[in-house]
Design an enzyme around this catalytic site. Structure first.
Site, PDB file in Angstrom:
ATOM      1  N   HIS A  68       0.725  -0.939  -0.513  1.00 15.16           N
ATOM      2  CA  HIS A  68       0.229  -0.229  -0.134  1.00 15.16           C
ATOM      3  C   HIS A  68       1.005   0.896   0.136  1.00 15.16           C
ATOM      4  O   HIS A  68       1.384   1.471   1.225  1.00 15.16           O
ATOM      5  CB  HIS A  68      -0.707   0.138   1.004  1.00 15.16           C
ATOM      6  N   TYR A 124      -9.108   5.909   8.113  1.00 14.93           N
ATOM      7  CA  TYR A 124      -9.125   6.204   9.110  1.00 14.93           C
ATOM      8  C   TYR A 124     -10.434   6.519   9.287  1.00 14.93           C
ATOM      9  O   TYR A 124     -10.211   7.669   8.748  1.00 14.93           O
ATOM     10  CB  TYR A 124      -8.168   6.208   9.929  1.00 14.93           C
ATOM     11  N   PRO A 173      -3.786  -0.104  18.756  1.00 14.59           N
ATOM     12  CA  PRO A 173      -3.505  -0.281  17.822  1.00 14.59           C
ATOM     13  C   PRO A 173      -3.704   0.546  16.278  1.00 14.59           C
ATOM     14  O   PRO A 173      -3.176   0.740  15.788  1.00 14.59           O
ATOM     15  CB  PRO A 173      -4.147  -1.585  17.567  1.00 14.59           C
ATOM     16  N   LYS A 197       1.913  -0.634  15.483  1.00 17.54           N
ATOM     17  CA  LYS A 197       3.026  -0.530  16.000  1.00 17.54           C
ATOM     18  C   LYS A 197       3.350  -2.132  16.610  1.00 17.54           C
ATOM     19  O   LYS A 197       4.661  -2.192  16.878  1.00 17.54           O
ATOM     20  CB  LYS A 197       3.717   0.535  16.599  1.00 17.54           C
ATOM     21  N   TYR A 213       4.550   6.200  10.153  1.00 17.10           N
ATOM     22  CA  TYR A 213       3.870   5.166  10.318  1.00 17.10           C
ATOM     23  C   TYR A 213       4.659   4.378   9.295  1.00 17.10           C
ATOM     24  O   TYR A 213       3.787   3.069  10.005  1.00 17.10           O
ATOM     25  CB  TYR A 213       2.145   5.810   9.229  1.00 17.10           C
TER      26      TYR A 213
HETATM   27  P1  FAS Z   1       2.244 -12.108  21.701  1.00 14.87           P
HETATM   28  O1  FAS Z   1       1.208 -11.834  22.380  1.00 14.87           O
HETATM   29  O2  FAS Z   1       1.728 -12.406  20.065  1.00 14.87           O
HETATM   30  O3  FAS Z   1       3.260 -13.734  22.002  1.00 14.87           O
HETATM   31  C1  FAS Z   1       2.887 -14.245  23.656  1.00 14.87           C
HETATM   32  C2  FAS Z   1       3.077 -15.603  23.462  1.00 14.87           C
HETATM   33  O4  FAS Z   1       3.257 -16.111  24.593  1.00 14.87           O
HETATM   34  C3  FAS Z   1       1.455 -16.220  23.016  1.00 14.87           C
HETATM   35  O5  FAS Z   1       1.192 -17.285  22.102  1.00 14.87           O
HETATM   36  C4  FAS Z   1       1.716 -16.567  24.243  1.00 14.87           C
HETATM   37  O6  FAS Z   1       0.424 -18.011  24.784  1.00 14.87           O
HETATM   38  C5  FAS Z   1       2.374 -16.824  25.221  1.00 14.87           C
HETATM   39  N1  FAS Z   1       2.620 -17.169  26.828  1.00 14.87           N
HETATM   40  C6  FAS Z   1       2.512 -16.258  27.067  1.00 14.87           C
HETATM   41  N2  FAS Z   1       2.225 -16.625  28.551  1.00 14.87           N
HETATM   42  C7  FAS Z   1       3.308 -18.103  28.902  1.00 14.87           C
HETATM   43  C8  FAS Z   1       3.577 -18.816  29.537  1.00 14.87           C
HETATM   44  N3  FAS Z   1       3.969 -18.533  30.840  1.00 14.87           N
HETATM   45  N4  FAS Z   1       4.504 -19.747  28.253  1.00 14.87           N
HETATM   46  C9  FAS Z   1       4.730 -19.958  27.624  1.00 14.87           C
HETATM   47  N5  FAS Z   1       4.489 -19.149  27.214  1.00 14.87           N
HETATM   48  C10 FAS Z   1       2.918 -18.147  27.332  1.00 14.87           C
HETATM   49  N6  FAS Z   1      -0.953  -4.975  16.668  1.00 14.87           N
HETATM   50  C11 FAS Z   1      -1.303  -4.680  15.789  1.00 14.87           C
HETATM   51  O7  FAS Z   1      -0.425  -3.517  14.929  1.00 14.87           O
HETATM   52  N7  FAS Z   1      -2.601  -4.225  14.857  1.00 14.87           N
HETATM   53  C12 FAS Z   1      -3.728  -4.861  15.519  1.00 14.87           C
HETATM   54  O8  FAS Z   1      -4.385  -4.793  15.209  1.00 14.87           O
HETATM   55  C13 FAS Z   1      -3.223  -5.160  17.232  1.00 14.87           C
HETATM   56  N8  FAS Z   1      -5.026  -5.950  17.287  1.00 14.87           N
HETATM   57  C14 FAS Z   1      -4.047  -6.969  18.606  1.00 14.87           C
HETATM   58  C15 FAS Z   1      -5.970  -7.670  18.886  1.00 14.87           C
HETATM   59  C16 FAS Z   1      -5.433  -8.163  20.349  1.00 14.87           C
HETATM   60  C17 FAS Z   1      -6.101  -8.957  21.173  1.00 14.87           C
HETATM   61  C18 FAS Z   1      -3.772  -8.444  21.466  1.00 14.87           C
HETATM   62  C19 FAS Z   1      -4.025  -8.939  22.481  1.00 14.87           C
HETATM   63  C20 FAS Z   1      -3.132  -7.441  20.726  1.00 14.87           C
HETATM   64  C21 FAS Z   1      -3.568  -6.690  19.061  1.00 14.87           C
HETATM   65  N9  FAS Z   1      -1.987  -6.127  18.792  1.00 14.87           N
HETATM   66  C22 FAS Z   1      -2.389  -6.118  17.281  1.00 14.87           C
HETATM   67  C23 FAS Z   1      -0.871  -6.567  19.762  1.00 14.87           C
HETATM   68  C24 FAS Z   1      -0.109  -7.617  18.608  1.00 14.87           C
HETATM   69  O9  FAS Z   1       0.022  -7.489  17.357  1.00 14.87           O
HETATM   70  C25 FAS Z   1       1.233  -7.375  19.541  1.00 14.87           C
HETATM   71  O10 FAS Z   1       1.909  -6.550  19.535  1.00 14.87           O
HETATM   72  C26 FAS Z   1       2.186  -8.526  19.113  1.00 14.87           C
HETATM   73  O11 FAS Z   1       1.367  -9.712  19.440  1.00 14.87           O
HETATM   74  C27 FAS Z   1       3.541  -8.971  20.335  1.00 14.87           C
HETATM   75  O12 FAS Z   1       4.013  -9.697  19.543  1.00 14.87           O
HETATM   76  P2  FAS Z   1       4.445 -10.480  20.730  1.00 14.87           P
HETATM   77  O13 FAS Z   1       5.627  -9.717  21.902  1.00 14.87           O
HETATM   78  O14 FAS Z   1       5.108 -11.821  20.534  1.00 14.87           O
HETATM   79  O15 FAS Z   1       3.830 -11.219  21.983  1.00 14.87           O
HETATM   80  C1  PHB Z   2      -5.409  -4.759  10.636  1.00 14.55           C
HETATM   81  O1  PHB Z   2      -5.424  -4.193   9.167  1.00 14.55           O
HETATM   82  O2  PHB Z   2      -4.854  -5.407  11.644  1.00 14.55           O
HETATM   83  C2  PHB Z   2      -5.076  -2.862  11.074  1.00 14.55           C
HETATM   84  C3  PHB Z   2      -4.317  -2.361  10.292  1.00 14.55           C
HETATM   85  C4  PHB Z   2      -4.263  -0.926  10.785  1.00 14.55           C
HETATM   86  C5  PHB Z   2      -4.356  -0.642  12.459  1.00 14.55           C
HETATM   87  C6  PHB Z   2      -4.611  -2.035  13.012  1.00 14.55           C
HETATM   88  C7  PHB Z   2      -5.085  -2.784  12.586  1.00 14.55           C
HETATM   89  O3  PHB Z   2      -4.078   0.228  12.778  1.00 14.55           O
END
Ligand code: FAS
Ligand code: PHB
Length: 392
Positions: free
Chosen positions: A75, A204, A296, A300, A386
């Site tokens: 994009h 957005y 989010p 980032k 961004y």
């Molecule tokens: P993660 O949370 O991805 O991974 C951590 C892992 O550790 C998980 O698989 C968990 O099961 C495991 N774990 C935890 N405790 C443990 C233990 N005691 N023993 C073993 N394993 C364990 N970011 C965006 O940029 N855009 C979004 O739209 C967006 N939406 C999100 C929605 C939700 C519900 C959440 C929670 C986050 C969202 N995020 C979004 C942020 C997300 O993308 C995170 O930044 C990203 O997953 C970070 O990656 P990790 O640091 O690897 O953590």
């Molecule tokens: C998504 O595509 O999930 C998305 C894109 C932009 C954002 C957050 C989530 O700022």
């Protein structure tokens, strides 16, 4: 209790843990990754969607970006919608031709898991780290609860990539780490729908009724979000209400209505910022959501997690070969990037979400959004953050 010995124990098989494992194995370092969820769950957890320019290049250079390059959507702009009027931010024109890649986080995770399984390096699912010992000794260890009983894994280092509800940061004695937190007065209701995106680029939208975001995963999969109040629950949002609200907020004067389809995934996520500092205690390092959470709106979260690992992997390889400098500077270097991401994510969140009770704040934020859509200099600063903040 069974005992296992390795060089680096990685807690969590999200983007951070999996990429770190891959980079360390490539550097000749033995690692074990422990994940509490099942393979099935981790590979289908729908979350982030936008990959920054520098992070996409890093994934490709690291040998795990082939499918992203083949299937990811490149994009060159995003759209801001205010008072029913669309304003395109020409990201690539404003920022030396650089672009973002829209490619679901679960696809990144699938690619990294496939790579890990092909390498034969240890990756244990449905295995939960219940405690971490010896943070400040030369051989920290974790106790892992598995279906076959507890296992102790000892390493030269332990890296907490266990996300926002993990054990790593809370395993550190009280008073050592500081936690900074902000909770925003809204949550995101996110859906994944089998509907062709009615837009080429992300939209957005700031509407008097609330925030809306139009994103996508493929030519047949739309990813959409609504800003809702933090108290709301999914059972208050029927499919009809979701589509009606998205249509109301995203509609422009004479614009096309949004394509609807079966909703295949839905969740409500609270909006908050968290920073844990320092991102190290002895031989325990923290990376990704284990150390920081961003709202989010700035897209980032995952990029920041992968940026932590891009710095940490070579620091660990050097540390294990006797050069501690990278590890000694890891926390300070990373926190500079983390606070910059917190600033941008807060800026985007406050600018695009009407405040429920502070009309002065709303006047200020609408003025801020108007600056973005009316001033090329302001738009250029936004484009850099961004498209590429985690690599600046
Ligand atoms: P993660 O949370 O991805 O991974 C951590 C892992 O550790 C998980 O698989 C968990 O099961 C495991 N774990 C935890 N405790 C443990 C233990 N005691 N023993 C073993 N394993 C364990 N970011 C965006 O940029 N855009 C979004 O739209 C967006 N939406 C999100 C929605 C939700 C519900 C959440 C929670 C986050 C969202 N995020 C979004 C942020 C997300 O993308 C995170 O930044 C990203 O997953 C970070 O990656 P990790 O640091 O690897 O953590
Ligand atoms: C998504 O595509 O999930 C998305 C894109 C932009 C954002 C957050 C989530 O700022």
């Amino acid at each position: 209790m069974k005992s296992v010995r390795t060089q680096v124990v990685i807690i969590g098989a999200g983007p951070a843990g999996l990429l770190l494992g891959h980079l360390l194995q490539r550097g000749g370092i033995d690692t074990v990754i422990v994940e509490t969820r099942s393979l099935e769950y981790v590979q289908h957890r729908v979350r982030a969607g936008v990959i920054e320019y520098g992070i996409a290049n890093f994934l490709e250079d690291s040998g795990v970006g082939t499918r992203m390059r083949a299937e990811g959507l490149v994009h060159h702009g995003i759209e801001f919608r205010l008072d029913g009027v669309s304003h395109r931010i020409a990201l690539s024109e404003l920022y030396d031709g650089r672009a973002i890649t829209v490619y679901g986080q679960q696809e990144v995770v699938k690619d990294l898991i496939a790579n890990r399984l092909a390498s034969g390096a240890p990756l244990y699912f449905e295995a939960t780290v219940t405690s971490i010992e010896g943070h400040t000794t030369e051989h920290p260890s974790v106790v892992v609860a598995t279906g076959e009983g507890d296992v102790e894994i000892t390493g030269d280092y332990v890296v907490g990539c266990d996300g926002s509800h993990g054990v790593s940061s809370t395993s550190v004695p009280a008073g050592v780490l500081r936690r900074y937190e902000r909770v925003y007065p809204f949550s995101w209701l996110g859906i994944l729908a089998e509907a062709p995106p009615a837009t080429e680029e992300l939209i957005y939208c700031r509407h008097p009724r609330g925030f809306a975001l139009y994103s996508m995963r493929s030519p047949t999969l739309s990813r959409l979000y609504l800003g809702v109040s933090p108290e709301e629950t999914l059972d208050q949002w029927s499919d009809e209400r979701i589509w009606e609200e998205l249509t109301t907020r995203l509609m422009t004067d004479g614009g096309a209505s949004i394509a609807q389809g079966p909703i295949v995934e839905r969740a409500i996520t609270p909006m908050r910022s968290v920073v844990v500092a320092p991102m190290r205690h002895g031989r325990l390092l923290l990376a990704g959501d284990a150390a920081h959470i961003v709202p989010p709106t700035g897209a980032k979260g995952m990029n920041l997690a992968l940026a932590d690992v891009r710095f940490l992997a070579p620091a660990l390889v050097a540390g294990l070969r006797g050069d501690p400098r990278g590890l000694d500077s890891y926390s300070d270097e990373s926190l500079r990037r983390v606070w910059r991401a917190e600033e941008f994510s807060t800026y985007m969140t406050q600018m695009l979400h009407p405040h429920p009770s502070d009309d002065f704040e709303n006047g200020v934020q609408v003025a801020r959004l108007r600056q973005v859509v009316e001033s090329e200099d302001t738009a250029r600063a936004l484009a850099r953050n961004y498209v590429n903040l985690s690599s600046l």
